[in-house]
Scaffold this active site. Structure first.
Site, short mmCIF file in Angstrom:
data_model
loop_
_atom_site.label_atom_id
_atom_site.label_comp_id
_atom_site.label_asym_id
_atom_site.label_seq_id
_atom_site.Cartn_x
_atom_site.Cartn_y
_atom_site.Cartn_z
N GLN A 142 -4.81 -2.04 9.51
CA GLN A 142 -4.59 -3.31 8.83
C GLN A 142 -5.16 -4.45 9.67
OE1 GLN A 142 -3.21 -3.71 5.68
NE2 GLN A 142 -3.90 -5.82 5.95
N LYS B 64 0.85 -1.20 0.00
CA LYS B 64 0.00 0.00 0.00
C LYS B 64 0.88 1.25 0.00
CE LYS B 64 -3.84 -2.36 2.13
NZ LYS B 64 -4.41 -2.90 3.37
N ASP C 236 -11.39 2.80 3.80
CA ASP C 236 -11.73 1.39 3.56
C ASP C 236 -13.24 1.19 3.42
OD1 ASP C 236 -9.80 -0.51 3.19
OD2 ASP C 236 -9.37 -0.80 5.33
#
Ligand code: NDP
Length: 280
Positions: free
Chosen positions: A97, A53, A120
């Site tokens: 994460q 990422k 997200d």
């Protein structure tokens, strides 16, 4: 006739190229899009995801900041970090994460993220907004699935779409996005009766199951579009999707490969969401 391969890697690269000038334009106005990724513990797979990422951000000119906490960190410490990032105006996107180490409940942590920075799209506010067709940030993997279908020119309106898998992060939101595009959607799961028969009626078949090569050629309608979300590590170390790719490609009209299908699109949608957050 063999299926057309929907190349997620190529589409992701094209979208990322398109993001660069938009990011540059924002930087000229004094706003440097910034994504903060929080990694708790040292799970090797998570470390790779976080590194990827970061690299993807760098490539397009998004600032990426990594915040690492030890596996022994408390829920309170993690919440304090999230809250400080919420307050920091130079931070546009916050991503925790997953999975978190045992002992930390992910729910209050995800709930603590400011919905306006929830790139997200997992915050309950964003999930609810998705339900009514007004997401602040479409969740990355399902958004990637949609973009792949649209790019390939697969007709969505009126199509019979079957999504196998009902997780909150993939199956359910993918079904909602397809519904918003006027597909007639069936959401299947481990208790679905006659799954093979159901899949065979699908014009669009999305597999998000987590079982290698679960979807076999006899489950695919000739000419259907088959989107394979699955990423499974085989005992020999290779990756396999949830779809038995080569035989299914002999029946399907379109198919996504693994790797190189949905995976690269997921990170690309994250970059797009970060730009969106910074633009707002
Ligand atoms: P989950 O484990 O959360 O969900 C799996 C779903 O599959 C569940 O709804 C489950 O049903 C269903 N399922 C399991 N077995 C069967 C069966 N025999 N028949 C029908 N349905 C079944 O997985 P995720 O949604 O998180 O991920 C799915 C896959 O996608 C994984 O391989 C994951 O690695 C991959 N993934 C890929 C991403 C990418 O960027 N490409 C991003 C995220 C995930 P039930 O609810 O009844 O248990």
């Amino acid at each position: 006739m063999a299926a057309r391969i929907i190349d997620g890697k190529a589409l992701a690269a094209e979208i990322r190229e398109g993001l660069k000038p938009r990011i540059d334009a924002l930087r000229l106005k004094g706003v440097h899009p910034c994504l903060c990724v929080i990694l708790v513990g040292d799970d090797p797979a998570s470390r790779v995801y976080v590194r990827n990422k970061g690299k993807a951000c760098q490539e397009v000119g998004i600032l990426s900041r990594e915040h690492r906490l030890p596996a022994s960190a408390s829920q309170g410490e993690l919440l304090t970090l999230v809250e400080s990032l919420n307050r920091d105006p130079s931070v546009h996107g916050i991503l925790v994460q997953l999975p978190l180490p045992k002992g930390i409940d992910p729910k209050p942590v995800l709930d603590a993220i400011d919905p306006a920075k929830d790139v997200d799209g997992f915050h309950p506010v964003n999930v609810g907004r998705l339900m009514i067709g007004e997401p602040l940030f479409p969740p990355c993997t399902p958004a990637g699935v949609l973009r792949l279908l649209e790019h390939a020119g697969v007709p969505l309106a009126g199509a019979n779409a079957v999504v196998v898998g009902r997780s909150n992060i993939v199956g359910k939101p993918a079904a909602l996005l397809l519904l918003q595009k006027d597909a007639t959607v069936t959401l299947a799961h481990s208790r679905t009766r006659d799954l093979a028969g159901l899949c065979r009626r699908a014009d669009i078949l999305v597999a998000a199951i987590g079982k290698p090569r679960f979807i076999t050629a006899d489950m695919v309608r000739p000419g259907a579009a088959v989107i394979d979300v699955g990423i499974n590590r085989l005992p020999d170390g290779k990756l396999a999707g949830d779809v038995d790719e080569a035989p299914c490609a002999q029946v399907a009209g379109w198919i996504t490969p693994v790797p190189g299908g949905v995976g690269p699109m997921t990170i690309t949608m994250l970059l797009e969401n970060t730009l969106l957050a910074a633009s707002r």
